[in-house]
Design a protein around this motif. Sequence first.
Motif, PDB file in Angstrom:
ATOM      1  N   ILE A   7      71.851   9.414   3.516  1.00 14.62           N
ATOM      2  CA  ILE A   7      70.540   9.101   2.911  1.00 14.62           C
ATOM      3  C   ILE A   7      70.150   7.659   3.227  1.00 14.62           C
ATOM      4  CG2 ILE A   7      69.317   8.809   0.691  1.00 14.62           C
ATOM      5  CD1 ILE A   7      70.899  11.277  -0.343  1.00 14.62           C
ATOM      6  N   GLU A   8      71.104   6.742   3.097  1.00 14.34           N
ATOM      7  CA  GLU A   8      70.811   5.323   3.391  1.00 14.34           C
ATOM      8  C   GLU A   8      70.378   5.158   4.846  1.00 14.34           C
ATOM      9  OE1 GLU A   8      70.507   3.000   1.334  1.00 14.34           O
ATOM     10  OE2 GLU A   8      71.699   3.532  -0.433  1.00 14.34           O
ATOM     11  N   LYS A   9      71.059   5.876   5.760  1.00 15.02           N
ATOM     12  CA  LYS A   9      70.765   5.758   7.193  1.00 15.02           C
ATOM     13  C   LYS A   9      69.355   6.309   7.479  1.00 15.02           C
ATOM     14  CE  LYS A   9      72.726   7.393  11.556  1.00 15.02           C
ATOM     15  NZ  LYS A   9      72.208   8.755  11.728  1.00 15.02           N
ATOM     16  N   LEU A  10      69.077   7.494   6.923  1.00 21.71           N
ATOM     17  CA  LEU A  10      67.757   8.116   7.138  1.00 21.71           C
ATOM     18  C   LEU A  10      66.640   7.236   6.575  1.00 21.71           C
ATOM     19  CD1 LEU A  10      68.638  11.804   6.198  1.00 21.71           C
ATOM     20  CD2 LEU A  10      67.760  11.048   8.428  1.00 21.71           C
ATOM     21  N   LYS A  11      66.929   6.629   5.436  1.00 19.92           N
ATOM     22  CA  LYS A  11      65.936   5.771   4.772  1.00 19.92           C
ATOM     23  C   LYS A  11      65.539   4.613   5.694  1.00 19.92           C
ATOM     24  CE  LYS A  11      66.912   3.336   1.133  1.00 19.92           C
ATOM     25  NZ  LYS A  11      67.535   2.897  -0.124  1.00 19.92           N
ATOM     26  N   LYS A  12      66.534   4.005   6.323  1.00 20.65           N
ATOM     27  CA  LYS A  12      66.248   2.875   7.235  1.00 20.65           C
ATOM     28  C   LYS A  12      65.495   3.362   8.457  1.00 20.65           C
ATOM     29  CE  LYS A  12      69.896  -0.296   5.959  1.00 20.65           C
ATOM     30  NZ  LYS A  12      71.215   0.308   5.688  1.00 20.65           N
ATOM     31  N   GLU A  13      65.977   4.462   9.067  1.00 16.84           N
ATOM     32  CA  GLU A  13      65.351   4.993  10.289  1.00 16.84           C
ATOM     33  C   GLU A  13      63.879   5.307  10.067  1.00 16.84           C
ATOM     34  OE1 GLU A  13      69.269   7.326  11.892  1.00 16.84           O
ATOM     35  OE2 GLU A  13      67.487   8.523  11.462  1.00 16.84           O
ATOM     36  N   LYS A  14      63.579   5.840   8.892  1.00 17.30           N
ATOM     37  CA  LYS A  14      62.212   6.333   8.643  1.00 17.30           C
ATOM     38  C   LYS A  14      61.362   5.344   7.856  1.00 17.30           C
ATOM     39  CE  LYS A  14      63.856  11.031   8.890  1.00 17.30           C
ATOM     40  NZ  LYS A  14      63.128  12.183   9.359  1.00 17.30           N
ATOM     41  N   ASN A  15      61.885   4.178   7.571  1.00 18.81           N
ATOM     42  CA  ASN A  15      61.208   3.203   6.694  1.00 18.81           C
ATOM     43  C   ASN A  15      60.700   3.908   5.427  1.00 18.81           C
ATOM     44  OD1 ASN A  15      60.144   0.789   5.745  1.00 18.81           O
ATOM     45  ND2 ASN A  15      58.181   1.092   6.772  1.00 18.81           N
ATOM     46  N   ALA A  16      61.666   4.519   4.740  1.00 12.04           N
ATOM     47  CA  ALA A  16      61.331   5.277   3.522  1.00 12.04           C
ATOM     48  C   ALA A  16      61.774   4.510   2.282  1.00 12.04           C
ATOM     49  CB  ALA A  16      62.032   6.628   3.557  1.00 12.04           C
ATOM     50  N   VAL A  17      61.106   4.793   1.171  1.00 10.87           N
ATOM     51  CA  VAL A  17      61.512   4.226  -0.109  1.00 10.87           C
ATOM     52  C   VAL A  17      61.786   5.393  -1.065  1.00 10.87           C
ATOM     53  CG1 VAL A  17      59.136   3.994  -1.026  1.00 10.87           C
ATOM     54  CG2 VAL A  17      60.904   2.472  -1.855  1.00 10.87           C
ATOM     55  N   ILE A  18      62.825   5.251  -1.885  1.00  6.35           N
ATOM     56  CA  ILE A  18      63.125   6.314  -2.866  1.00  6.35           C
ATOM     57  C   ILE A  18      62.770   5.792  -4.252  1.00  6.35           C
ATOM     58  CG2 ILE A  18      64.906   7.813  -3.876  1.00  6.35           C
ATOM     59  CD1 ILE A  18      66.458   7.572  -1.233  1.00  6.35           C
ATOM     60  N   LEU A  19      61.832   6.479  -4.905  1.00  5.33           N
ATOM     61  CA  LEU A  19      61.427   6.132  -6.270  1.00  5.33           C
ATOM     62  C   LEU A  19      61.964   7.224  -7.196  1.00  5.33           C
ATOM     63  CD1 LEU A  19      57.654   5.193  -5.647  1.00  5.33           C
ATOM     64  CD2 LEU A  19      59.665   3.712  -5.515  1.00  5.33           C
ATOM     65  N   ALA A  20      62.626   6.821  -8.270  1.00 10.55           N
ATOM     66  CA  ALA A  20      63.224   7.835  -9.159  1.00 10.55           C
ATOM     67  C   ALA A  20      62.870   7.568 -10.621  1.00 10.55           C
ATOM     68  CB  ALA A  20      64.749   7.846  -8.997  1.00 10.55           C
ATOM     69  N   HIS A  21      62.675   8.656 -11.355  1.00 14.68           N
ATOM     70  CA  HIS A  21      62.429   8.553 -12.796  1.00 14.68           C
ATOM     71  C   HIS A  21      63.768   8.527 -13.541  1.00 14.68           C
ATOM     72  CE1 HIS A  21      61.126   9.781 -16.879  1.00 14.68           C
ATOM     73  NE2 HIS A  21      60.075   9.036 -16.573  1.00 14.68           N
ATOM     74  N   TYR A  22      63.731   7.960 -14.760  1.00 11.50           N
ATOM     75  CA  TYR A  22      64.947   7.845 -15.583  1.00 11.50           C
ATOM     76  C   TYR A  22      65.552   9.197 -15.960  1.00 11.50           C
ATOM     77  CZ  TYR A  22      63.622   2.943 -16.462  1.00 11.50           C
ATOM     78  OH  TYR A  22      63.305   1.615 -16.342  1.00 11.50           O
ATOM     79  N   TYR A  23      64.822  10.287 -15.806  1.00  9.19           N
ATOM     80  CA  TYR A  23      65.361  11.599 -16.172  1.00  9.19           C
ATOM     81  C   TYR A  23      66.094  12.277 -15.002  1.00  9.19           C
ATOM     82  CZ  TYR A  23      61.995  11.478 -20.151  1.00  9.19           C
ATOM     83  OH  TYR A  23      61.278  11.158 -21.270  1.00  9.19           O
TER      84      TYR A  23
END
Length: 307
Positions: A7-23
């Motif tokens: 996931i970390e690798k894909l995130k960098k490759e795609k310039n992605a951000v992961i936003l998550a809710h507390y639930y």
Amino acid sequence: MNLKEEIEKLKKEKNAVILAHYYQYPEIQDIADYVGDSLGLSQKAAETDADVIVFAGVHFMAETAKILNPEKKVLLPDLNAGCSLADSCPPEQFGEFIKAHPGHTVITYVNCSAEVKALTDIVCTSSNALKIVESLPKDQPIIFAPDRNLGKYIQKETGRDMVLWDGSCVVHEAFSLDKLLELFKKHPDALIIAHPESEDHILKTANYIGSTAGMINFVKEHPKNKFIVATEVGILHKMKQEVPEAELIPAPTQEDNTCACSECAYMKVNTLQKLHDCLLNETPEVSVPKEIMEKALIPIQRMLDLS
Ligand code: 13P
Ligand code: SF4
């Protein structure tokens, strides 16, 4: 590589951000770039320069991120991540409700569809609902939708002239007052903290009422205490991380005799594997028709400006 590394690798490759809710599940919260409540998440979505937003939350949250970023790809790990509150307010019936109450300002809680937002004057979340209602002239009648419990709470706090849509959250309406009082007898030193989507009789017992972020801040401000927590149980993960010394007890639900916890089945359809797969395949993607997006942006932007 394990799932997290991928996931970390894909995130960098795609310039992605992961936003998550507390639930979300703990492992999802731990890999996210930002974990927050609905307001914090929409503020982060509004300011991100990532090309891809992976929204680990429910559909209305990802839709809001899309409306704020029409040119970006917004992914939701599982499109079945809905919300009982959003479902309780179908846009056509809501349009009729607005027609039946002319002269009212329409305030909708962010937990609703993009179509409902397109019929709205100002969106709010549980963090800013009081402030937004109070920003209107005192004599201005208001339609508040879709959560009747949050609406009733705001009405009581502000004394405003409000007509409430009759919607609710299945998770927050499941708390049992009798069991809560029984639990409190065993822990009379505990502070009760509750989300305003809970019913009036639960809110009446609470020492603090607020959004998920507000509840976490309250625990941080009283670190040595014991808390009975009336909201979705996923929030305990962040609370434990932030305030390890606090004792946290989930509020009991009507059905539950074993673990005394309440989970949002919609939030919990997202898993780490699905998050990985959606980032890898760039699907499922959240889309909103252009016309709805343009109309829904106005009340969301008003909320962000007022926050
Ligand atoms: P918050 O904005 O307080 O995180 O609430 C979101 C939600 O869905 C509560 O059920
Ligand atoms: Fe919707 Fe309730 Fe789940 Fe929040 S906890 S996403 S309001 S069903």
